[in-house]
Design an enzyme around this catalytic site. Structure first.
Site, PDB file in Angstrom:
ATOM      1  N   ARG B  84       0.819  -1.213   0.000  1.00  0.00           N
ATOM      2  CA  ARG B  84       0.000   0.000   0.000  1.00  0.00           C
ATOM      3  C   ARG B  84       0.850   1.257   0.000  1.00  0.00           C
ATOM      4  O   ARG B  84       0.614   2.172  -0.792  1.00  0.00           O
ATOM      5  CB  ARG B  84      -0.906  -0.010   1.223  1.00  0.00           C
ATOM      6  N   THR B  85       1.825   1.319   0.898  1.00  0.00           N
ATOM      7  CA  THR B  85       2.625   2.541   1.000  1.00  0.00           C
ATOM      8  C   THR B  85       3.449   2.742  -0.267  1.00  0.00           C
ATOM      9  O   THR B  85       3.564   3.850  -0.784  1.00  0.00           O
ATOM     10  CB  THR B  85       3.534   2.482   2.240  1.00  0.00           C
ATOM     11  N   LYS B 112      22.502 -10.057  -1.525  1.00  0.00           N
ATOM     12  CA  LYS B 112      23.786 -10.578  -1.995  1.00  0.00           C
ATOM     13  C   LYS B 112      24.918 -10.208  -1.055  1.00  0.00           C
ATOM     14  O   LYS B 112      26.078 -10.318  -1.409  1.00  0.00           O
ATOM     15  CB  LYS B 112      24.085 -10.033  -3.399  1.00  0.00           C
ATOM     16  N   ARG B 134      11.937   2.762   3.044  1.00  0.00           N
ATOM     17  CA  ARG B 134      11.372   2.000   4.161  1.00  0.00           C
ATOM     18  C   ARG B 134      12.398   0.936   4.544  1.00  0.00           C
ATOM     19  O   ARG B 134      13.017   0.320   3.679  1.00  0.00           O
ATOM     20  CB  ARG B 134      10.063   1.332   3.760  1.00  0.00           C
ATOM     21  N   HIS B 162       6.859   6.805  11.085  1.00  0.00           N
ATOM     22  CA  HIS B 162       6.227   6.669   9.777  1.00  0.00           C
ATOM     23  C   HIS B 162       5.508   7.991   9.541  1.00  0.00           C
ATOM     24  O   HIS B 162       4.295   8.079   9.667  1.00  0.00           O
ATOM     25  CB  HIS B 162       5.260   5.480   9.812  1.00  0.00           C
TER      26      HIS B 162
END
Lengths: 407, 346
Positions: B84-85, B112, B134, B162
């Site tokens: 969603r974000t 990696k 994020r 947030h």
């Protein structure tokens, strides 16, 4: 032969404190306070400096000779948290030999195989191979049954058991002390009493078994009260600490400074003050650097992902001298926590200036001001004290009669 | 005319001569002034209109498009899963005309063995104009921002902050209730692991709302009361007289005995139901940052009641708020008058 003249000579083991000449020959101290200087002696004028036994750093994670010399450290008690862990007599023997002749390494044998906290390691054979004690490692032993057996068993070998006193289950996954700061920053935290739970258990088990217990770091008021009470009733328990826990509190992690990620984590200011008070009243008898050099790769990470630990060897003396300036300890008492006390705890030679003692010497300028700068360290620079002004600079380190550092 | 001796200053009024948003990044709401938060909300209003297709004022003739970020590159670097974000930031960037590139967990070199900072330097070398990040660790976005020469927008870091979620919540409340100051807001559920809650504490307190938290004690962060919120462990008590109820998602891995015994016990005591909601003030607004667990933290009927639930409106406001943040943070690069050139200190 070396003759060091003019220094204020402090021998914390005997209480000697006067301006005197110290003579070194054949790697041992041959005289303190000699009036006549033999004609073949190399004379070192140390007027204005303090002369003390080379520091004995009780509980470091890496044998780091260059950093030790810069910090006036001539002997280290090495934690078993090596790769691989010191859970085997051959590894203990190797560790003991690796620092010579620069720094003498006195290893602690791992208490359990692979430091996993489950099966006892060969601590008797470890002792025979040169271990001066046995340690649970960076983490405590979660199982009370294993800890009970460890303390009982080690008594047969008269070995000091070095414990990391934090409840391993309660602190699993945490990187900070529960409190407003950890909550604001959103860091996984464990309560400060995770320490006192473990201290209480370990003390009770030491009392039950008669073993000699050394809690490498006690960092909370509650934990220290337990140690104080146990010592008063004659339990063979001692406590140590590193400078971070009397100089810094939980606010040092602000901005997610991963250099302030330590184990145990930094505490509240009330606990910080309790540590200082416990050093003052002797409840804490050993001050160590906890030297744990880390690379940028291990530290330049998000706080919770960064490895815990700080580089401490080069700042140990200067930070400990802050206790003298603020009146917590006399200079001799402060030096004792880093010389005679750890030497006695682990039965080490050194830590004293008596005739026949190893010629391990530190000469330092008690007042010389400097500013701690991690990027100017001889070794790794992961210090939470970066930028902090201190006083007290090591001018010369002598190990076994050899000058190994001058500044 | 003489100045009044004690000029009354509203929380939302910037002092004269102060820049409305003097920050290179948006890493969190802690440290922002109330008027800076309100500035972002005010800026978002125009994008609500545009997104609804009424953007006549921008000359776009009803299309949902504005070109002010044309030619700029926006990287959405999501080191933690998000649907969603990520979608919201992508749409926000595209509606402003930016070239938007998404870097997901699966596409990242972290798998990696590359360190986070090496990844950050790699991103920087591609000369992005704004990066949205994020990450699962608290503080990680700040760490990356220190290494990057472009504006960084925190899209959620661990349990820490947030900020755009709290801003969209505030915009939703302000549009529905007409104000934020003086309202009582109850945030309910997994406060312990919630960055949404922490950002909302900062924002709602700064804008003059009273904040309560309601949760079982195992899901309340220790000493949360020192963050200026009132704590409740009973829903009926905590909801008494509140104007807004903000439900938080309870993640599945935290049910089943770790923090609460079961979902059914959780719903029985901490779920938002019709009966519980009766304790709240008339006209209470129900919010949820999504995705919702119907029947765990919220009764589906309440979530679907558009008179009370603002859940879909929150999603809508999310795009508008993110457009405002992207616009404001890139003004220096775009040479917008009144915004210091890149490199100058703000």
């Amino acid at each position: 032969m070396i003759a060091i003249t003019g220094a204020r000579v402090i021998d914390p083991a005997t209480g000697f404190d006067a301006v005197a000449t110290v003579l070194l020959r054949d790697r041992v101290v041959v005289a303190v306070g000699a009036s006549a200087i033999p004609s073949d002696a190399r004379v070192i004028d140390a007027a204005g400096l303090v002369l003390a036994p080379g520091l004995v750093d009780a509980g470091v994670f890496r044998a780091d000779p260059a950093a030790c010399h810069a910090g006036g450290i001539t002997r280290i008690v090495l934690m078993p948290d090596q790769r691989p862990p010191l859970d085997d007599p051959a590894l203990v023997a190797f560790a003991q030999a690796m620092g010579k002749p620069d720094v003498w390494v006195h290893p602690l044998v791992a208490a359990t195989r692979d430091l996993a906290g489950q099966e006892l390691a060969e601590i008797g054979l470890g002792q025979a191979a040169g271990a001066v004690g046995v340690a649970t490692g960076r983490l405590g032993i979660a199982s009370s049954a294993v800890m009970y057996r460890l303390l009982a068993y080690s008594r047969a070998f008269d070995m000091t058991v070095v414990s990391h006193a934090e409840d391993a289950v309660l602190t699993a996954g945490s990187v900070a002390t529960e409190g407003e700061y950890a909550t604001r920053l959103g860091l996984a935290a464990a309560p400060a009493f995770a320490e006192s739970l473990a201290v209480a258990r370990d003390i009770r088990l030491a009392e039950a078994t008669g073993a000699r217990l050394h809690l490498r770091q006690v960092t909370t008021a509650e934990g220290l009260d337990l140690v104080r009470a146990a010592r008063a009733r004659g339990v063979a328990v001692s406590a140590g600490v590193t400078p971070a826990h009397w100089l810094l509190n939980e606010t040092a992690v602000a901005g997610f400074r991963s250099f302030a990620r330590l184990s145990p984590p930094l505490r509240s200011d009330a606990d910080r003050r309790a540590v200082e008070a416990a050093i003052g009243d002797g409840t804490i008898s050993v001050i160590a650097s906890g030297h744990d050099p880390r690379s940028q790769e291990e530290k330049r990470l998000p706080f919770a992902d960064a490895a815990p630990g700080m580089a401490g060897a080069e700042t140990l003396l200067a930070l400990a001298l802050s206790l003298v300036r603020n009146g917590t300890l006399s200079l001799a008492a402060a030096l004792k926590t880093m010389t005679a006390a750890p030497a006695a705890l682990f039965g080490l030679p050194g830590g004293s200036l008596s005739v026949g003692a190893p010629a391990d010497i530190v000469l330092f300028d008690e007042q010389a001001p400097w500013r701690i700068a991690g990027d100017r360290f001889i070794g790794a620079g992961n210090t939470p004290f970066d930028g902090i002004p201190v006083a007290g600079r090591v001018r010369m380190t002598i190990k076994g009669g050899d000058i190994v550092w001058r500044a | 005319m003489p100045m009044p001796p004690n000029p009354v200053m509203l929380a939302g009024t910037a002092p004269a001569g102060v820049h409305p948003f003097p920050h290179a990044h948006l890493l969190g709401l802690a440290g922002l002034q109330p008027w800076e938060m309100l500035y972002l909300l005010d800026e978002a209003e125009q994008w609500v209109e545009l997104n609804r297709g009424a953007g006549k004022s921008t000359g776009s003739g009803g299309s949902k498009h504005d070109n002010r970020l044309a030619g700029l590159t926006q990287i959405n670097a999501f080191f933690e899963n998000s649907t969603r974000t990520l979608l919201s930031f992508e749409i926000a960037g595209k509606r402003l005309g930016a070239d938007v590139v998404n870097l997901g967990v699966s596409g990242s070199s972290l798998k990696k063995g590359e360190t986070l900072l090496d990844t950050a330097l790699t991103l920087a070398a591609m000369h992005p104009d704004v990066i949205v990040i994020r990450h699962g660790s608290s503080g990680a976005v700040q760490l990356i921002a220190e290494k990057l020469g472009c504006p960084v927008l925190n899209a959620g870091d661990g349990r820490h902050e947030h900020p755009t979620q709290a801003l969209l919540d505030a915009l939703t409340i302000r549009r529905r209730k007409g104000r934020i100051e003086g309202l009582t807001v109850a945030i309910c559920g997994d406060i312990l692991h919630s960055r949404v809650a922490r950002s909302n504490f900062q924002l709602l307190a700064a804008l003059g709302a009273k904040v309560r938290v309601v949760a079982p004690p195992t899901l309340l962060p220790p000493h949360v009361d020192q963050l200026g919120v009132d704590c409740f462990t009973s829903m009926d008590e905590g909801l008494k007289g509140v104007d807004v109820v903000m439900m938080l998602r309870l993640q599945t891995e935290r049910m089943d005995g770790a923090y609460v015994p079961s979902t059914r016990e959780y719903f029985r005591f901490f779920g938002l139901t019709e009966e519980r909601l009766r304790h709240a003030a008339d006209g209470v607004l129900v919010m949820h940052p999504g995705p919702m667990n119907r029947g765990v933290e919220i009764d589906g009927r309440i979530a679907d009641d558009i008179a009370r639930s603002a859940v879909t409106e929150q999603v809508e406001m999310g795009v508008a708020v993110r457009m405002a943040c992207l616009d404001v943070l890139t003004r220096s690069r775009r040479g917008v008058p009144g915004w210091p050139p890149v490199g100058a200190s703000l």
